[in-house]
Motif scaffolding. Structure first.
Motif, mmCIF file in Angstrom:
data_model
loop_
_atom_site.group_PDB
_atom_site.id
_atom_site.type_symbol
_atom_site.label_atom_id
_atom_site.label_comp_id
_atom_site.label_asym_id
_atom_site.label_seq_id
_atom_site.Cartn_x
_atom_site.Cartn_y
_atom_site.Cartn_z
ATOM 1 N N THR A 34 -11.217 91.914 35.971
ATOM 2 C CA THR A 34 -10.538 93.203 35.965
ATOM 3 C C THR A 34 -11.516 94.275 35.532
ATOM 4 O OG1 THR A 34 -8.481 92.090 35.347
ATOM 5 C CG2 THR A 34 -8.558 94.480 35.059
ATOM 6 N N TRP A 35 -11.500 95.398 36.241
ATOM 7 C CA TRP A 35 -12.294 96.582 35.891
ATOM 8 C C TRP A 35 -11.317 97.712 35.665
ATOM 9 C CZ3 TRP A 35 -12.623 101.470 37.990
ATOM 10 C CH2 TRP A 35 -13.694 102.266 37.574
ATOM 11 N N THR A 48 -7.288 100.816 37.642
ATOM 12 C CA THR A 48 -7.476 99.398 37.367
ATOM 13 C C THR A 48 -7.726 98.687 38.682
ATOM 14 O OG1 THR A 48 -5.954 99.496 35.492
ATOM 15 C CG2 THR A 48 -6.461 97.320 36.365
ATOM 16 N N SER A 50 -8.659 94.647 40.225
ATOM 17 C CA SER A 50 -8.630 93.256 39.794
ATOM 18 C C SER A 50 -8.718 92.308 40.980
ATOM 19 C CB SER A 50 -7.336 92.994 39.022
ATOM 20 O OG SER A 50 -7.224 91.631 38.667
ATOM 21 N N VAL A 58 -11.662 93.984 43.571
ATOM 22 C CA VAL A 58 -12.844 93.341 43.003
ATOM 23 C C VAL A 58 -13.168 92.121 43.863
ATOM 24 C CG1 VAL A 58 -13.800 92.145 41.000
ATOM 25 C CG2 VAL A 58 -12.255 94.068 40.649
ATOM 26 N N VAL A 67 -16.839 96.072 42.440
ATOM 27 C CA VAL A 67 -15.600 96.822 42.269
ATOM 28 C C VAL A 67 -15.547 97.855 43.382
ATOM 29 C CG1 VAL A 67 -14.304 98.370 40.757
ATOM 30 C CG2 VAL A 67 -15.647 96.490 39.773
ATOM 31 N N HIS A 87 -15.482 103.072 31.023
ATOM 32 C CA HIS A 87 -15.122 101.951 31.890
ATOM 33 C C HIS A 87 -15.589 100.637 31.292
ATOM 34 C CE1 HIS A 87 -18.908 100.766 34.174
ATOM 35 N NE2 HIS A 87 -19.325 101.816 33.501
ATOM 36 N N GLU A 88 -14.869 99.574 31.661
ATOM 37 C CA GLU A 88 -15.264 98.246 31.207
ATOM 38 C C GLU A 88 -14.792 97.200 32.199
ATOM 39 O OE1 GLU A 88 -13.259 97.962 27.354
ATOM 40 O OE2 GLU A 88 -11.887 96.493 28.203
ATOM 41 N N MET A 89 -15.412 96.036 32.125
ATOM 42 C CA MET A 89 -15.039 94.895 32.951
ATOM 43 C C MET A 89 -14.693 93.731 32.025
ATOM 44 S SD MET A 89 -17.304 92.931 35.841
ATOM 45 C CE MET A 89 -17.379 94.374 36.898
ATOM 46 N N ARG A 90 -13.662 92.993 32.417
ATOM 47 C CA ARG A 90 -13.248 91.804 31.657
ATOM 48 C C ARG A 90 -13.182 90.628 32.624
ATOM 49 N NH1 ARG A 90 -10.141 90.392 26.983
ATOM 50 N NH2 ARG A 90 -8.717 88.673 27.360
ATOM 51 N N THR A 100 -16.289 90.280 27.984
ATOM 52 C CA THR A 100 -16.465 91.659 28.441
ATOM 53 C C THR A 100 -17.943 91.828 28.759
ATOM 54 O OG1 THR A 100 -14.652 92.374 27.021
ATOM 55 C CG2 THR A 100 -16.107 94.094 27.860
#
Length: 115
Positions: A34-35, A48, A50, A58, A67, A87-90, A100
């Motif tokens: 997920t971003w 979001t 995903s 993604v 992404v 922003h972040e990616m998990r 992360t």
């Protein structure tokens, strides 16, 4: 190991592919990725993307995650103003282990030529 300061600049209403090589992983198959983008790390997500959505935002190719931002994600109708965002990616691997791998800043710029 997570990477900080993964800063990017994008323009409102543009199609964008953001690719990241995830270190220390040879294959991300079966992972949920997920971003998200928000004003900062403590506010609601504005965008979001995903691997779990009907229209994937993604994609995964071995250890490369891409992404996909569509024009409608950031155009004027989206309600997202030009400015600086977080922003972040998990990643959650098939064993349920979260990580992360990257965080940073998104600089969203205006354009004068719009479709």
């Amino acid at each position: 190991m997570g990477k900080v300061n993964q800063n990017i600049t994008i323009w409102k209403g543009n199609y964008v592919e953001l690719s990241a090589v995830i270190d220390d992983v040879s294959d991300l198959a079966g992972s949920v990725i997920t971003w998200a983008m928000s004003i900062d790390a403590s506010t609601a997500k504005l965008i979001t993307k995903s691997t779990e959505t009907t229209v994937p935002g993604v994609t995964i190719d071995d250890n490369i995650v891409t992404v996909i931002l569509n024009p409608s994600d950031t155009d004027d109708a989206s309600g997202i103003a030009a400015g600086d965002y977080y922003h972040e990616m998990r990643i959650v691997d098939p064993g349920g282990n979260p990580s992360t791998p990257l965080i940073g800043k998104v600089e969203l710029r205006n354009v004068i030529i719009k479709t």
